[in-house]
Design an enzyme around this catalytic site. Structure first.
Site, PDB file in Angstrom:
ATOM      1  N   TYR A 155      26.244  51.079   7.405  1.00 40.04           N
ATOM      2  CA  TYR A 155      27.331  52.312   8.415  1.00 40.04           C
ATOM      3  C   TYR A 155      28.671  51.982   7.037  1.00 40.04           C
ATOM      4  CZ  TYR A 155      30.713  54.875  11.294  1.00 40.04           C
ATOM      5  OH  TYR A 155      31.693  55.497  11.193  1.00 40.04           O
ATOM      6  N   SER A 194      35.385  57.702   8.036  1.00 39.44           N
ATOM      7  CA  SER A 194      35.343  56.931   9.054  1.00 39.44           C
ATOM      8  C   SER A 194      36.705  56.112   8.102  1.00 39.44           C
ATOM      9  CB  SER A 194      34.428  55.995   8.966  1.00 39.44           C
ATOM     10  OG  SER A 194      35.060  54.618   9.903  1.00 39.44           O
TER      11      SER A 194
HETATM   12  N1  LIG Z   1      33.951  57.270  17.541  1.00 40.93           N
HETATM   13  C1  LIG Z   1      34.516  56.333  16.185  1.00 40.93           C
HETATM   14  O1  LIG Z   1      35.197  55.675  16.451  1.00 40.93           O
HETATM   15  C2  LIG Z   1      35.113  56.692  14.917  1.00 40.93           C
HETATM   16  C3  LIG Z   1      35.370  56.063  14.184  1.00 40.93           C
HETATM   17  C4  LIG Z   1      34.878  56.931  12.883  1.00 40.93           C
HETATM   18  C5  LIG Z   1      34.267  58.117  12.594  1.00 40.93           C
HETATM   19  N2  LIG Z   1      33.261  58.337  12.843  1.00 40.93           N
HETATM   20  C6  LIG Z   1      32.619  59.147  12.892  1.00 40.93           C
HETATM   21  O2  LIG Z   1      33.008  60.447  13.637  1.00 40.93           O
HETATM   22  C7  LIG Z   1      31.910  61.542  13.865  1.00 40.93           C
HETATM   23  C8  LIG Z   1      30.821  61.711  15.255  1.00 40.93           C
HETATM   24  O3  LIG Z   1      30.977  60.690  15.675  1.00 40.93           O
HETATM   25  P1  LIG Z   1      31.615  60.616  17.501  1.00 40.93           P
HETATM   26  O4  LIG Z   1      32.451  59.419  17.600  1.00 40.93           O
HETATM   27  O5  LIG Z   1      32.104  61.823  17.919  1.00 40.93           O
HETATM   28  O6  LIG Z   1      30.153  59.817  18.263  1.00 40.93           O
HETATM   29  P2  LIG Z   1      29.027  60.295  19.385  1.00 40.93           P
HETATM   30  O7  LIG Z   1      30.217  60.740  20.371  1.00 40.93           O
HETATM   31  O8  LIG Z   1      28.112  59.345  19.556  1.00 40.93           O
HETATM   32  O9  LIG Z   1      28.749  61.528  18.403  1.00 40.93           O
HETATM   33  C9  LIG Z   1      27.341  61.388  17.376  1.00 40.93           C
HETATM   34  C10 LIG Z   1      27.164  63.630  17.107  1.00 40.93           C
HETATM   35  O10 LIG Z   1      26.291  62.990  16.458  1.00 40.93           O
HETATM   36  C11 LIG Z   1      25.039  63.781  16.924  1.00 40.93           C
HETATM   37  N3  LIG Z   1      23.637  63.250  16.614  1.00 40.93           N
HETATM   38  C12 LIG Z   1      23.265  61.856  16.153  1.00 40.93           C
HETATM   39  N4  LIG Z   1      22.187  61.621  15.237  1.00 40.93           N
HETATM   40  C13 LIG Z   1      21.711  62.756  14.961  1.00 40.93           C
HETATM   41  C14 LIG Z   1      20.740  63.368  14.587  1.00 40.93           C
HETATM   42  N5  LIG Z   1      19.843  62.542  14.314  1.00 40.93           N
HETATM   43  N6  LIG Z   1      20.951  64.279  14.222  1.00 40.93           N
HETATM   44  C15 LIG Z   1      21.354  65.724  14.717  1.00 40.93           C
HETATM   45  N7  LIG Z   1      22.556  65.196  15.564  1.00 40.93           N
HETATM   46  C16 LIG Z   1      22.929  63.816  15.529  1.00 40.93           C
HETATM   47  C17 LIG Z   1      24.930  63.635  18.317  1.00 40.93           C
HETATM   48  O11 LIG Z   1      24.420  64.111  18.630  1.00 40.93           O
HETATM   49  P3  LIG Z   1      22.670  64.518  19.930  1.00 40.93           P
HETATM   50  O12 LIG Z   1      22.764  62.514  19.913  1.00 40.93           O
HETATM   51  O13 LIG Z   1      22.989  65.059  20.629  1.00 40.93           O
HETATM   52  O14 LIG Z   1      21.769  64.631  18.498  1.00 40.93           O
HETATM   53  C18 LIG Z   1      26.537  63.178  19.290  1.00 40.93           C
HETATM   54  O15 LIG Z   1      26.793  64.910  19.134  1.00 40.93           O
HETATM   55  C19 LIG Z   1      30.105  60.699  13.745  1.00 40.93           C
HETATM   56  O16 LIG Z   1      30.217  60.626  11.645  1.00 40.93           O
HETATM   57  C20 LIG Z   1      30.961  58.685  13.271  1.00 40.93           C
HETATM   58  O17 LIG Z   1      30.061  57.933  12.207  1.00 40.93           O
HETATM   59  C21 LIG Z   1      33.149  58.064  14.750  1.00 40.93           C
END
Ligand SMILES: NC(=O)c1ccc[n+]([C@@H]2O[C@H](COP(=O)([O-])OP(=O)(O)OC[C@H]3O[C@@H](n4cnc5c(N)ncnc54)[C@H](OP(=O)(O)O)[C@@H]3O)[C@@H](O)[C@H]2O)c1
Length: 259
Positions: A151, A138
């Protein structure tokens, strides 16, 4: 056939990666907790791209999650060429008021499972002399973030781990890349209970598809890290010019702003 394993493939950035790799005709292995969502995505990928992903429902907040994933693939003699370590969750609030169990689950998912999966899949990749790993960090990998303390620390871990291991892997044919996105339009802010914060304003969010495309290019060119978008890149570099206590005050005030 080249095989990619994507964790957290059921929504957001992980889902965008699944679509991107499907377009490029990779064999897909999609992992996350929600089997129903994975089935829905598999249907879409079959209809739109003619691919048949392998689905592995797994909870990476459980210590046994990474081994379960690795063993399921080993049993079927499936070698993973590309690992996209994307699964992750956020949290919002003062550390001393947050739910301890939920915070520990977040650290297990964002830190332990990510590192564990690397340690499981890397030896095979190094033996084969080829492989690529993408770890999703991130912009907070670059600075501390009050109100999201665990986080941001978890994402600092991701970048530090990636940079160290990228150096260790030189000359092996295996690369590791950290993708460090800024605010992106996914379920992330809803799950982290940050929907009313200004940082989740839809007008300021990058699309998960753009983030995945930038990550894919960096992964394929073997870059150690990439920050999608010039503004986000500035955000990650500016803290180097100021005292750390000042940076921490600014990041807190940004997170405090309500919409
Ligand atoms: N969105 C942002 O602003 C942002 C910014 C910087 C970094 N990120 C990073 O990007 C990555 C993806 O996040 P996203 O933004 O795409 O959010 P998201 O739409 O909430 O997706 C998160 C994914 O992680 C899976 N997940 C969560 N907990 C899990 C667990 N215990 N076991 C297996 N799978 C799990 C969820 O699937 P299930 O619920 O089906 O398990 C979902 O597919 C994360 O690492 C996040 O920290 C996001």
């Amino acid at each position: 056939m080249t095989t990619v394993l994507i964790t957290g493939a059921s929504s957001g950035i992980g889902k965008a990666f699944a679509e991107l790799f499907a377009k490029k005709k990779y064999r897909l292995i999609l992992a996350s907790r929600n089997e129903e969502k994975l089935n829905g995505i598999a249907r879409q990928l079959r209809d739109n791209h003619g691919v048949e992903p392998i689905l592995i429902p797994v909870d990476l907040a459980q210590r046994a999650g990474p081994v379960l994933l690795y063993e399921r693939l080993s049993e079927q003699a499936i070698a993973v060429d590309v690992l996209v370590n994307n699964a992750g969750i956020g949290s919002f609030g003062l550390l001393h008021e947050l739910d301890v169990h939920a915070e520990l689950e977040m650290l297990q998912t964002n830190v332990h499972a990510l590192s564990h999966l690397m340690m499981l899949f890397l030896p095979d990749m190094v033996k084969r002399g080829s492989g690529r790993i993408l770890n999703v960090g991130s912009t907070t990998s670059f600075y501390p973030c009050p109100l999201s303390a665990n986080y941001s620390a978890s994402k600092a871990f991701v970048l530090s781990l990636t940079e160290s291991v990228a150096n260790e892997l030189q000359g092996t044919g295996v690369t590791v890349t950290a993708l460090c996105p800024g605010a992106t339009g996914t379920d992330f802010f809803r799950s982290a209970k940050m929907e009313s914060q200004k940082v989740s304003d839809p007008r300021a969010l990058m699309s998960p598809q753009t983030v995945a495309e930038i990550g894919y290019r960096a992964l394929m060119s073997g870059k150690t890290f990439v920050v999608p978008g010039f503004q986000n890149w500035l955000l990650t570099q500016a803290p180097r010019l100021f005292p750390r206590s000042f940076v921490t005050r600014i990041t807190r005030s940004v997170l405090e702003q309500k919409r």
